[in-house]
Design a protein around this motif. Structure first.
Motif, short mmCIF file in Angstrom:
data_model
loop_
_atom_site.label_atom_id
_atom_site.label_comp_id
_atom_site.label_asym_id
_atom_site.label_seq_id
_atom_site.Cartn_x
_atom_site.Cartn_y
_atom_site.Cartn_z
N PHE A 129 -2.19 -3.96 12.12
CA PHE A 129 -1.39 -3.45 13.24
C PHE A 129 -2.20 -2.71 14.29
O PHE A 129 -1.67 -2.25 15.28
CB PHE A 129 -0.30 -2.50 12.72
CG PHE A 129 0.63 -3.17 11.78
CD1 PHE A 129 1.33 -4.30 12.19
CD2 PHE A 129 0.81 -2.70 10.51
CE1 PHE A 129 2.18 -4.94 11.32
CE2 PHE A 129 1.67 -3.33 9.64
CZ PHE A 129 2.37 -4.46 10.04
N LYS B 277 6.30 -0.51 12.07
CA LYS B 277 5.10 -0.73 11.29
C LYS B 277 5.19 -0.18 9.86
O LYS B 277 4.89 -0.87 8.90
CB LYS B 277 3.90 -0.11 12.00
CG LYS B 277 3.37 -1.01 13.06
CD LYS B 277 2.27 -0.36 13.82
CE LYS B 277 2.05 -1.17 15.08
NZ LYS B 277 1.11 -0.54 15.97
N ASP B 278 5.58 1.08 9.77
CA ASP B 278 5.57 1.69 8.44
C ASP B 278 6.59 1.04 7.52
O ASP B 278 6.29 0.77 6.35
CB ASP B 278 5.83 3.19 8.55
CG ASP B 278 4.55 3.92 8.92
OD1 ASP B 278 3.48 3.46 8.46
OD2 ASP B 278 4.61 4.91 9.65
N MET C 67 7.51 -1.86 7.61
CA MET C 67 7.08 -3.21 7.26
C MET C 67 6.05 -3.22 6.15
O MET C 67 6.04 -4.12 5.31
CB MET C 67 6.51 -3.88 8.50
CG MET C 67 7.57 -4.20 9.50
SD MET C 67 7.10 -5.46 10.66
CE MET C 67 6.01 -4.69 11.72
N LEU C 68 5.18 -2.22 6.15
CA LEU C 68 4.11 -2.23 5.17
C LEU C 68 4.65 -2.23 3.74
O LEU C 68 4.00 -2.71 2.82
CB LEU C 68 3.20 -1.02 5.38
CG LEU C 68 2.21 -1.18 6.52
CD1 LEU C 68 1.56 0.15 6.87
CD2 LEU C 68 1.14 -2.20 6.17
N GLU C 69 5.84 -1.68 3.55
CA GLU C 69 6.43 -1.62 2.22
C GLU C 69 6.56 -3.01 1.59
O GLU C 69 6.46 -3.17 0.39
CB GLU C 69 7.83 -1.00 2.28
CG GLU C 69 7.82 0.48 2.53
CD GLU C 69 9.21 1.00 2.78
OE1 GLU C 69 10.17 0.30 2.38
OE2 GLU C 69 9.33 2.08 3.36
N PHE D 204 -4.25 -2.80 4.74
CA PHE D 204 -3.62 -3.74 5.66
C PHE D 204 -3.26 -3.09 6.99
O PHE D 204 -2.77 -3.76 7.88
CB PHE D 204 -2.36 -4.34 5.03
CG PHE D 204 -2.67 -5.57 4.24
CD1 PHE D 204 -3.07 -6.72 4.89
CD2 PHE D 204 -2.59 -5.57 2.87
CE1 PHE D 204 -3.38 -7.86 4.18
CE2 PHE D 204 -2.89 -6.71 2.15
CZ PHE D 204 -3.28 -7.85 2.80
N ARG D 205 -3.51 -1.80 7.08
CA ARG D 205 -3.18 -1.14 8.34
C ARG D 205 -3.90 -1.79 9.53
O ARG D 205 -3.40 -1.79 10.65
CB ARG D 205 -3.51 0.35 8.27
CG ARG D 205 -2.27 1.19 8.35
CD ARG D 205 -2.50 2.61 7.95
NE ARG D 205 -1.46 3.02 7.02
CZ ARG D 205 -0.19 3.22 7.37
NH1 ARG D 205 0.19 3.07 8.61
NH2 ARG D 205 0.70 3.57 6.48
N LEU E 212 7.51 -9.68 7.73
CA LEU E 212 7.75 -8.25 7.54
C LEU E 212 8.84 -7.74 8.47
O LEU E 212 9.66 -6.91 8.10
CB LEU E 212 6.45 -7.48 7.78
CG LEU E 212 5.38 -7.73 6.71
CD1 LEU E 212 4.07 -7.10 7.12
CD2 LEU E 212 5.83 -7.19 5.37
N ASN F 117 -1.71 -1.32 0.54
CA ASN F 117 -1.09 -1.29 1.86
C ASN F 117 -1.95 -0.63 2.93
O ASN F 117 -1.94 -1.04 4.08
CB ASN F 117 0.26 -0.58 1.79
CG ASN F 117 1.30 -1.47 1.15
OD1 ASN F 117 1.04 -2.67 0.98
ND2 ASN F 117 2.43 -0.92 0.79
#
Ligand SMILES: [Zn+2]
Lengths: 195, 117
Positions: free
Chosen positions: B9, A126-127, A129-131, B5-6, A187, B2
């Protein structure tokens, strides 16, 4: 049997209890959880309340009689798949248009490992991907971009987005769903390339 | 950007019956509605269900329809269970009868064999 502790049992625990003591109250709790979802799902496909009602009962009894044959781990995913296939089968009897979708959704053993793999991969990345969010967003088509932005960034409701963009509610919903799915895929791809 | 957008998930639980009905009839406050819609973007099952439910004209009758279906399903299960128990009862009756018959025959045979000598 309305004690709150029973409501907290998982689907599988309820099934387990039913298997061991055959008390139908356990199934009653399970039914309360899924009946409305099944009714809606059947309505979506069959477009007839009477057929939908019959189907819900049929699907539920079928799932219960099959539960001994399979080692079920994701009851929700399983009942969804059974219900969908039942509806598509019903439609197929009168209409061959849906036969392709049915073939693509053939159920069976493949479902379980796939779900688990998905869940695991998702958590890991997840993390990372957020980039790449900005870049991935620009890859979506314009409708999806607009709806995803309005929903996740501006926290607007479906109705507000529909009013703003002129799309129908159903369109908004599917743009968000598909946009979100595409985003996740993109992502995932990015983060795999980076590692 | 960002952090907003959490939500993408976050995995949320399926929507309970009453909340789904309230959403359909537009009876939810903004927070609850947000929660429902976030889940809908995530869950094909709920979102398909909602699509189908919105086509039902008399939504206030849905809980009654569900109660009726539940009654039918549980009734069906109880009937099946009764049948199963009956079958089990008769099976064990037959087994016990056979065992008794066998024992009686054995006794008779042994008695016969001993008295002959
Ligand atoms: Zn759901």
């Amino acid at each position: 049997m309305n004690y709150p502790s029973y409501q907290n049992l998982t689907d599988l625990e309820l099934l387990q209890r039913y298997k061991s003591d055959s008390n139908s109250e356990w199934i009653g709790i399970l039914f309360d959880r899924y009946a409305i979802l099944l009714l809606g799902l059947c309505m979506k496909y069959l477009k007839n309340e009477e057929d939908a009602r019959d189907s819900v009962q049929h699907i539920f009894l079928k799932v219960l009689s099959d539960v001994h044959k399979h080692e079920v781990q994701h009851f929700k995913a399983w009942i969804y798949q059974v219900a969908k296939n039942h509806c598509l089968m019903q439609l197929r009897k009168t209409n061959t248009r849906y036969s392709k979708e049915l073939d693509e959704n053939t159920m069976g053993g493949a479902l379980e490992p796939e779900l688990e793999k998905e869940a695991k991969a998702e958590k890991e990345q997840k993390d990372l991907m957020l980039e790449n969010m900005q870049e991935a967003m620009s890859m979506l088509n314009l409708e999806q971009q607009a709806c995803v932005k309005l929903f996740y960034l501006d926290k607007r409701s479906y109705q507000e987005i529909a009013d703003d963009t002129g799309y129908s509610l159903l369109q908004v919903k599917s743009y968000i769903q598909n946009g979100k799915r595409n985003l996740k895929l993109l992502l995932e791809k990015y983060s795999k390339n980076k590692r | 950007m960002n952090d907003n957008f959490r939500d993408i998930f976050v995995e949320t639980n399926c929507i309970p019956q009453q909340e789904l009905l309230d959403y359909l009839q537009d009876n939810l406050g903004p927070d609850d509605r947000r929660r429902v819609e976030t889940h809908l973007a995530d869950c094909e099952f709920c979102s398909d269900a909602l699509e189908g439910l919105s086509a039902i004209t008399e939504k206030e009758k849905i809980p009654g329809v569900i109660r009726q279906m539940k009654w039918n399903v549980l009734q069906n299960l109880r009937r099946k269970n009764r049948k199963k128990r009956k079958l089990e009862f008769y099976t064990s009756l037959v087994v016990i009868t056979l065992v008794i018959l066998f024992v009686a025959l054995a006794c008779f045979w042994i008695y016969h064999f001993v008295s002959k000598r």
